[in-house]
Design a protein around this motif. Sequence first.
Motif, PDB file in Angstrom:
ATOM      1  N   GLY A  58       0.837  -1.198   0.000  1.00  0.00           N
ATOM      2  CA  GLY A  58       0.000   0.000   0.000  1.00  0.00           C
ATOM      3  C   GLY A  58       0.871   1.247   0.000  1.00  0.00           C
ATOM      4  N   GLY A  59       0.260   2.390  -0.296  1.00  0.00           N
ATOM      5  CA  GLY A  59       1.008   3.646  -0.244  1.00  0.00           C
ATOM      6  C   GLY A  59       1.413   3.929   1.201  1.00  0.00           C
ATOM      7  N   PRO A  60       2.620   4.489   1.426  1.00  0.00           N
ATOM      8  CA  PRO A  60       3.020   4.778   2.809  1.00  0.00           C
ATOM      9  C   PRO A  60       2.049   5.784   3.432  1.00  0.00           C
ATOM     10  N   SER A  61       1.794   5.635   4.746  1.00  0.00           N
ATOM     11  CA  SER A  61       0.839   6.545   5.378  1.00  0.00           C
ATOM     12  C   SER A  61       1.447   7.304   6.553  1.00  0.00           C
TER      13      SER A  61
ATOM     14  N   ASN B  43       1.994  15.188  11.207  1.00  0.00           N
ATOM     15  CA  ASN B  43       1.020  15.729  10.246  1.00  0.00           C
ATOM     16  C   ASN B  43       1.526  15.688   8.809  1.00  0.00           C
ATOM     17  N   ALA B  44       1.987  14.484   8.414  1.00  0.00           N
ATOM     18  CA  ALA B  44       2.448  14.309   7.028  1.00  0.00           C
ATOM     19  C   ALA B  44       1.260  14.484   6.078  1.00  0.00           C
ATOM     20  N   VAL B  45       1.539  15.012   4.902  1.00  0.00           N
ATOM     21  CA  VAL B  45       0.495  15.136   3.880  1.00  0.00           C
ATOM     22  C   VAL B  45       0.553  13.866   3.033  1.00  0.00           C
TER      23      VAL B  45
ATOM     24  N   SER C 173      11.226  14.007   3.832  1.00  0.00           N
ATOM     25  CA  SER C 173      11.869  14.817   4.875  1.00  0.00           C
ATOM     26  C   SER C 173      11.146  16.147   5.044  1.00  0.00           C
ATOM     27  N   ASN C 174      10.298  16.484   4.059  1.00  0.00           N
ATOM     28  CA  ASN C 174       9.489  17.706   4.155  1.00  0.00           C
ATOM     29  C   ASN C 174       8.029  17.399   4.472  1.00  0.00           C
TER      30      ASN C 174
END
Length: 362
Positions: A19-22, A29-31, A320-321
């Motif tokens: 799956g896509g990383p979450s 608060n990663a987008v 990293s951003n």
Amino acid sequence: MTRVIEPQPKILDITLYQGGPSKIAGQDNAVKLSSNENPFGTPDGAKAAFTKAAHQLHRYPNTDHSALRQAIGDVHGLDPQQIIVGVGSDEIITFLCQAYAGVGDEVIHTEHGFSMYRISTLAAGATPVCVPERERVVDVDAILAACTNKTKIVFIANPANPTGTMIGQREVSRLADGLPPQAILVLDGAYAEYVEAFDGGAALIETRDNVVMTRTFSKIYGLGGARIGWGYGPQEIIDTLNRVRGPFNMSEPQLAAAEAAVKDRDWVEKCREENTRLRAWLAEALMEHGVPSDTSCANFVLARFIDNDEAENCDAYLKSNGLLVRRVAGYGLPNCLRITVGDESSCRRVAHTIGQFLEQSR
Ligand SMILES: Cc1ncc(COP(=O)(O)O)c(C=O)c1O
């Protein structure tokens, strides 16, 4: 006694779905732009219906899903009898392989095709056959050339994931009509709602007995977490799939949420329009940074970098951003990153950050 416990043929050839990383370690608060989810969330009516239905969890759910099938039929102008509901369109894909492909049979998917086609084929004991695409577009001639008397199913997604490209109705018809007599064409319409005035191939099914369409509530309806999909096809095929479907495969909250969602036509319209606008903006902004992409018909853009290293390093820089996108090396696209079209601020942020990365690295 020496035990010899072995799984069925081909099961051990399955590579687990990624799956896509979450999450990003240390960042709250990663987008998330890695799983083609709807940035606007879930329609309010669907959330309310889900919650209300949760008050009856001690009851077994309805087994024939008639209310949801009727609602889907009304909205899309389809016969509810020819609709089957499953745990995501993934489950419809599984039913198709289970019911129509077994040991010795072949199931075709294309070079960059959605990975569940191969997984479900192997789970059924059948042999996946991978057919080349033409510059990331499904190649009908190549598929027809790969068909044999063992071909039982041909899977294509239209629009496709992870490329975002599409083939026209004439090409799809040519494919359906050119298949050997024992083969079913499955048109995976997970992203069909993102294409204005597109029926996902439903009209083809009216005049053919070898085409099935799959659809999902996971994308434009914002219900990926609830797991609801459906299929539409000739009566005989749908009746066959229902024989392998577990009677209680869907819970009432799933059914109620999907029914409310499918009736919310304003939601679909609003999300499609925003996606179209922001997808064009994102593709253009990436191009200005020297990152091309094919014209996408879905809710993501497949950004093409110079090579594997550049894509990998850019992915790390984005992480990293606080930005999560999807590496697609496993789909034969090592120099690409698949970026979901998020809301406006996410689109701006991801484009800006990629620009920053390239300024430093090229
Ligand atoms: C092309 C395609 N088909 C099917 C699916 C599965 O969707 P669902 O959540 O309905 O199982 C996806 C999900 O990403 C997809 O991209």
